[in-house]
Design an enzyme around this catalytic site. Structure first.
Site, short mmCIF file in Angstrom:
data_model
loop_
_atom_site.label_atom_id
_atom_site.label_comp_id
_atom_site.label_asym_id
_atom_site.label_seq_id
_atom_site.Cartn_x
_atom_site.Cartn_y
_atom_site.Cartn_z
N VAL A 104 -3.58 -5.26 -9.99
CA VAL A 104 -3.60 -5.49 -11.45
C VAL A 104 -2.18 -5.89 -11.85
O VAL A 104 -1.20 -5.25 -11.46
CB VAL A 104 -4.04 -4.22 -12.21
CG1 VAL A 104 -4.04 -4.46 -13.71
CG2 VAL A 104 -5.44 -3.79 -11.74
N ASP A 107 -0.41 -2.10 -2.13
CA ASP A 107 0.19 -1.50 -0.94
C ASP A 107 -0.62 -2.00 0.26
O ASP A 107 -1.36 -1.25 0.90
CB ASP A 107 0.16 0.03 -1.04
CG ASP A 107 1.07 0.50 -2.16
OD1 ASP A 107 2.27 0.23 -2.09
OD2 ASP A 107 0.56 1.13 -3.11
N GLN A 144 -0.15 -0.28 3.57
CA GLN A 144 -0.70 1.09 3.50
C GLN A 144 -2.22 1.07 3.73
O GLN A 144 -2.76 1.90 4.45
CB GLN A 144 -0.39 1.71 2.14
CG GLN A 144 -1.12 3.02 1.89
CD GLN A 144 -0.64 3.71 0.64
OE1 GLN A 144 0.38 4.36 0.65
NE2 GLN A 144 -1.40 3.58 -0.45
N GLY A 171 -3.40 -0.05 -13.27
CA GLY A 171 -3.73 -0.35 -11.87
C GLY A 171 -4.52 0.81 -11.28
O GLY A 171 -5.57 0.60 -10.65
N HIS A 172 -4.04 2.05 -11.50
CA HIS A 172 -4.77 3.22 -10.98
C HIS A 172 -6.14 3.34 -11.65
O HIS A 172 -7.13 3.66 -10.99
CB HIS A 172 -4.00 4.50 -11.26
CG HIS A 172 -2.68 4.59 -10.57
ND1 HIS A 172 -1.48 4.49 -11.24
CD2 HIS A 172 -2.37 4.79 -9.27
CE1 HIS A 172 -0.50 4.63 -10.38
NE2 HIS A 172 -1.00 4.81 -9.19
O1 PAF Z 1 -0.37 4.90 -2.75
C1 PAF Z 1 -0.05 6.07 -3.07
O2 PAF Z 1 0.01 6.41 -4.25
C2 PAF Z 1 0.26 7.07 -1.97
O3 PAF Z 1 0.91 6.47 -0.90
C3 PAF Z 1 -0.96 7.86 -1.51
C4 PAF Z 1 -2.00 6.96 -0.85
C5 PAF Z 1 -1.59 8.59 -2.68
C6 PAF Z 1 -0.54 8.90 -0.46
O4 PAF Z 1 0.40 9.79 -0.98
#
Ligand code: PAF
EC number: 6.3.2.1
Length: 283
Positions: free
Chosen positions: A179, A153, A156, A37-38
């Site tokens: 993902v 997220d 977020q 995913g990252h």
């Molecule tokens: O989504 C994340 O991994 C965290 O919340 C982030 C955006 C890196 C902030 O620490």
């Protein structure tokens, strides 16, 4: 070849050099323990920028007192290898002291109103203050042209959009698609907390989100869809915090109202709290 930097002045010097050379800088903030995913965020940044910076920082200010800050998985070597393979140029790896030079308790905090007060914000008091605080710092440190956040997220991303707009950060924000594993479970660093018995059951969250979408599209009242989702999750052994259908700005839609929707679920399975969402449109 990935370069790792832990010092703020070295980070600034490297990125200023790129900027002077006319290069566009992409940024992917993370808390490490990276998965596909990252890496999909890094690849998206790569498509939109000449150089890609990823940060790995497990941010203490976004964890509540009873949350998993201490046991949050930290895997710096594997993260660096994965970032390199995904085409990242620079790993920004600050310590807590570098990120919060005046101490975590005395740091200036950023609070985004409204959107932080519902759903995750209501269940995790202070969480989004910590996220907004660290994202503001990271954006000032890296000063990217484009920053990529995952849509998993969802709330977020909404908080970060508000932050960037209101504080006029000169950055383009991109939300990258979720993902999923083959059975539909959204990829997350927290999935590894699931036991072998819990892991297949965790995919029920995605099936539940799909059922919520189908019910809304079939014209079921929102309250009924949400109640049924809570029942379904409880019957599958989850302790749900919420299962809701919202407009794309997270406000509550009227039944039958056309427009963009997102179904969101947060639920605990054993000791693991999972969140997921599904975006769709009505009408
Ligand atoms: O989504 C994340 O991994 C965290 O919340 C982030 C955006 C890196 C902030 O620490």
């Amino acid at each position: 070849m990935l370069e790792t930097i832990t010092d703020l002045s070295a980070l600034r010097a490297r990125i200023d050099g790129w900027r002077r050379a006319g290069l566009r800088v992409g940024f992917v903030p993370t808390m490490g323990n990276l998965h596909d995913g990252h890496y999909s965020l890094v690849r998206l940044a790569r498509e939109r920028a000449d150089r890609v910076v990823a940060s790995v920082f497990v941010n203490p200010t976004q964890f509540g007192p009873n949350e998993d800050f201490a046991r949050y998985p930290r895997t710096p070597e594997a993260d660096a290898r994965g970032l390199d393979a995904a085409g990242c140029d620079l790993l920004w790896l600050p310590s807590v002291e570098t990120m919060y030079p005046y101490g975590v308790e005395s740091t200036v905090r950023v609070r985004v109103p409204g959107v932080t007060e519902v759903l995750e914000g209501a269940h995790r008091p202070g969480h989004f203050d910590g996220v907004a605080t660290v994202v503001a710092r990271l954006l000032n440190q890296v000063r990217p042209d484009v920053a990529v956040f995952g849509r998993k997220d969802y709330q977020q991303l909404a908080v970060v959009r508000y932050l960037v707009r209101d504080l006029a950060f000169p950055v383009e924000l991109l939300g990258a698609q979720i993902v999923r594993e083959a059975d539909g479970l959204a990829m997350s660093s927290r999935n590894q907390y699931l036991s072998a018995e819990e892991r297949p059951r965790a995919a029920e969250i995605h099936r539940c989100l799909q059922a919520m979408r189908e019910a809304v599209l079939a014209g079921a009242p929102r309250a009924q869809v949400e109640d049924e989702a809570l029942r379904r999750l409880a019957a599958a052994g989850f302790e749900p915090d919420y299962a809701v259908v919202r407009r794309d700005d997270l406000t509550e839609p009227a039944d039958g109202e056309p427009g963009a929707r997102v179904a969101l679920v947060a639920a605990r399975l054993g000791r693991t709290r999972l969140i997921d969402n599904l975006e769709f449109a009505v009408g």
